[in-house]
Design a protein around this motif. Sequence first.
Motif, PDB file in Angstrom:
ATOM      1  N   UNK A 240       0.794  -1.222   0.000  1.00 31.03           N
ATOM      2  CA  UNK A 240       0.000   0.000   0.000  1.00 31.03           C
ATOM      3  C   UNK A 240       0.833   1.283   0.000  1.00 31.03           C
ATOM      4  N   UNK A 241       2.133   1.159  -0.247  1.00 30.78           N
ATOM      5  CA  UNK A 241       2.992   2.333  -0.358  1.00 30.78           C
ATOM      6  C   UNK A 241       3.053   2.771  -1.820  1.00 30.78           C
ATOM      7  N   UNK A 242       2.805   4.044  -2.115  1.00 31.89           N
ATOM      8  CA  UNK A 242       2.747   4.501  -3.502  1.00 31.89           C
ATOM      9  C   UNK A 242       4.105   4.642  -4.186  1.00 31.89           C
ATOM     10  N   UNK A 268       2.879  -4.562  -3.602  1.00 32.89           N
ATOM     11  CA  UNK A 268       2.311  -3.410  -2.891  1.00 32.89           C
ATOM     12  C   UNK A 268       0.793  -3.259  -3.063  1.00 32.89           C
ATOM     13  N   UNK A 269       0.206  -3.875  -4.087  1.00 32.81           N
ATOM     14  CA  UNK A 269      -1.242  -3.810  -4.352  1.00 32.81           C
ATOM     15  C   UNK A 269      -1.727  -2.425  -4.766  1.00 32.81           C
ATOM     16  N   UNK A 270      -0.813  -1.504  -4.970  1.00 34.18           N
ATOM     17  CA  UNK A 270      -1.140  -0.177  -5.500  1.00 34.18           C
ATOM     18  C   UNK A 270      -0.141   0.127  -6.608  1.00 34.18           C
ATOM     19  N   UNK A 271      -0.509   1.073  -7.464  1.00 34.65           N
ATOM     20  CA  UNK A 271       0.402   1.480  -8.529  1.00 34.65           C
ATOM     21  C   UNK A 271       1.599   2.243  -7.980  1.00 34.65           C
ATOM     22  N   UNK A 272       2.772   1.890  -8.465  1.00 33.22           N
ATOM     23  CA  UNK A 272       3.982   2.660  -8.199  1.00 33.22           C
ATOM     24  C   UNK A 272       4.559   3.126  -9.536  1.00 33.22           C
ATOM     25  N   UNK A 273       5.381   4.183  -9.532  1.00 32.99           N
ATOM     26  CA  UNK A 273       5.909   4.731 -10.787  1.00 32.99           C
ATOM     27  C   UNK A 273       6.756   3.722 -11.565  1.00 32.99           C
ATOM     28  N   UNK A 274       6.925   4.011 -12.833  1.00 35.45           N
ATOM     29  CA  UNK A 274       7.818   3.231 -13.692  1.00 35.45           C
ATOM     30  C   UNK A 274       9.083   4.042 -13.921  1.00 35.45           C
ATOM     31  N   UNK A 275      10.117   3.385 -14.467  1.00 39.73           N
ATOM     32  CA  UNK A 275      11.369   4.101 -14.697  1.00 39.73           C
ATOM     33  C   UNK A 275      12.195   3.404 -15.762  1.00 39.73           C
ATOM     34  N   UNK A 276      13.062   4.190 -16.381  1.00 34.48           N
ATOM     35  CA  UNK A 276      14.068   3.669 -17.300  1.00 34.48           C
ATOM     36  C   UNK A 276      15.404   3.653 -16.587  1.00 34.48           C
ATOM     37  N   UNK A 277      16.157   2.582 -16.735  1.00 32.83           N
ATOM     38  CA  UNK A 277      17.478   2.466 -16.120  1.00 32.83           C
ATOM     39  C   UNK A 277      18.510   2.370 -17.230  1.00 32.83           C
ATOM     40  N   UNK A 284      18.705   0.859 -22.806  1.00 34.93           N
ATOM     41  CA  UNK A 284      18.046   1.155 -21.534  1.00 34.93           C
ATOM     42  C   UNK A 284      17.105   0.018 -21.154  1.00 34.93           C
ATOM     43  N   UNK A 285      16.937  -0.175 -19.844  1.00 46.69           N
ATOM     44  CA  UNK A 285      16.062  -1.221 -19.324  1.00 46.69           C
ATOM     45  C   UNK A 285      14.839  -0.567 -18.677  1.00 46.69           C
ATOM     46  N   UNK A 286      13.726  -1.322 -18.617  1.00 49.73           N
ATOM     47  CA  UNK A 286      12.476  -0.757 -18.136  1.00 49.73           C
ATOM     48  C   UNK A 286      12.041  -1.434 -16.838  1.00 49.73           C
ATOM     49  N   UNK A 287      11.635  -0.604 -15.860  1.00 51.13           N
ATOM     50  CA  UNK A 287      11.240  -1.111 -14.548  1.00 51.13           C
ATOM     51  C   UNK A 287       9.831  -0.643 -14.213  1.00 51.13           C
ATOM     52  N   UNK A 288       8.962  -1.599 -13.872  1.00 52.34           N
ATOM     53  CA  UNK A 288       7.637  -1.291 -13.325  1.00 52.34           C
ATOM     54  C   UNK A 288       7.667  -1.717 -11.866  1.00 52.34           C
ATOM     55  N   UNK A 289       7.749  -0.770 -10.948  1.00 56.97           N
ATOM     56  CA  UNK A 289       7.950  -1.127  -9.543  1.00 56.97           C
ATOM     57  C   UNK A 289       6.742  -1.841  -8.948  1.00 56.97           C
ATOM     58  N   UNK A 290       5.547  -1.470  -9.345  1.00 56.96           N
ATOM     59  CA  UNK A 290       4.343  -2.204  -8.934  1.00 56.96           C
ATOM     60  C   UNK A 290       3.193  -1.849  -9.871  1.00 56.96           C
ATOM     61  N   UNK A 291       2.566  -2.886 -10.428  1.00 59.42           N
ATOM     62  CA  UNK A 291       1.417  -2.670 -11.307  1.00 59.42           C
ATOM     63  C   UNK A 291       0.102  -2.692 -10.531  1.00 59.42           C
ATOM     64  N   UNK A 369       0.107  11.345 -13.663  1.00 62.16           N
ATOM     65  CA  UNK A 369       1.168  12.132 -13.031  1.00 62.16           C
ATOM     66  C   UNK A 369       1.968  11.275 -12.063  1.00 62.16           C
ATOM     67  N   UNK A 370       1.283  10.428 -11.316  1.00 60.85           N
ATOM     68  CA  UNK A 370       1.959   9.545 -10.363  1.00 60.85           C
ATOM     69  C   UNK A 370       2.878   8.558 -11.073  1.00 60.85           C
ATOM     70  N   UNK A 371       2.392   7.937 -12.135  1.00 60.20           N
ATOM     71  CA  UNK A 371       3.201   6.968 -12.861  1.00 60.20           C
ATOM     72  C   UNK A 371       4.423   7.606 -13.505  1.00 60.20           C
ATOM     73  N   UNK A 372       4.345   8.908 -13.790  1.00 59.92           N
ATOM     74  CA  UNK A 372       5.457   9.642 -14.405  1.00 59.92           C
ATOM     75  C   UNK A 372       6.379  10.290 -13.372  1.00 59.92           C
TER      76      UNK A 372
END
Length: 388
Positions: A240-242, A268-277, A284-291, A369-372
Amino acid sequence: MIGMLFVIVLILLFLPTLSDKETETSFDSEAHEEVRYSNLSSKNKPSYETSITLNAIGDILVHQPVYEDAKTEDGYNFKPMFEPVKSLISDADITIANQETILGGAELGLSTYPSFNSPYEVADALQYVGVDIVSMANNHTLDRGEQAIMNATDYLRKIDMRYVGSYRNEEDRNTPRILTKKDISVGFLSYTYGTNGIPVPEGKDYLVNYIDQEKIVTDIENLQDKTDFVVVSMHFGTQYEPLPNDEQIYLADLLTNNGADVIIGHHPHVLQPVDWVSSENSHDRFVMYSLGNFLSNQDGLDRNIRAISQIKLTKKRTHNETSYQISDAQMIPTYNYSENNRNFKIVPLSDADQYGLKNADQIYQETIKHLQSFTDKIDFPTNFGAVQ
């Protein structure tokens, strides 16, 4: 001598001949291509480019109200719950989902939180909407013991759906999970931080993959030798942490720097931001911390907002060099609708006002905005575009 020549001529005349079409189909096309290339110098090999799309969806968390809503006279039917987003999921060449609750089947006795067991028919619905492989390493893998895992994997094998992260035996675990589409091979791995204190039966570590940094790096290296891209599902983070915690960020950096191309986060059961590494001397690699959750009956708006993620994987060969690229990250936020714990449906968040969600447009903009939060190199279409 003349008689012998006459016989040879007759034999040649009456030998069966093959048309060009028949000759081509008598060879495996890929093997034929390799033979053709082997006769060329490396400088003369033709340029070649191919791409596929990879979709990912979050936690399939089947609480009691969800499976009771799916009950029919002769079993369970979850397909209507996914119908509003079926075209978005099946759009991709390969789709992976996180099957959080074990599919031990009704014969074992269905159960809900905190010790889950779900109907086999959940897998039927996932296959119906286009899911090709499910991740099974999570904190609920051992909820109903070894038999539930045997039942689940039996059924998944029966319907020819791949699974990763939980296995039947050592041979099963040592069999690489590789899916190939359009000449691009994608390998899958899956790990969890724990199993809610339930120990693995002695000598049966294959039942679930735990997060072990050294083992994961070794597994990635072994899979890299056999594939074009490596996708790692990680059950990690704080519920539940964003935002991702320090451990998630550390592990994402570690794995991408050791060859993981895509990381898909759950738990986490909630959406967390994504990122490029960024990686030195590589793509570059792609990370989805939580869908987040995809289908569930958890309370709270944040636990009912989730997303379908899509990325493009490209392999390009120029003469004797092959390069790889991950691009075109896109996400479509979705909403888990239900009315008094009935009529569960997963719908695009952009359409959620039609399902009674107040301020749906504002929530949609806030979700984007959160995902970005970490990167703006991601698009939010209403429909995924087809890769040419």
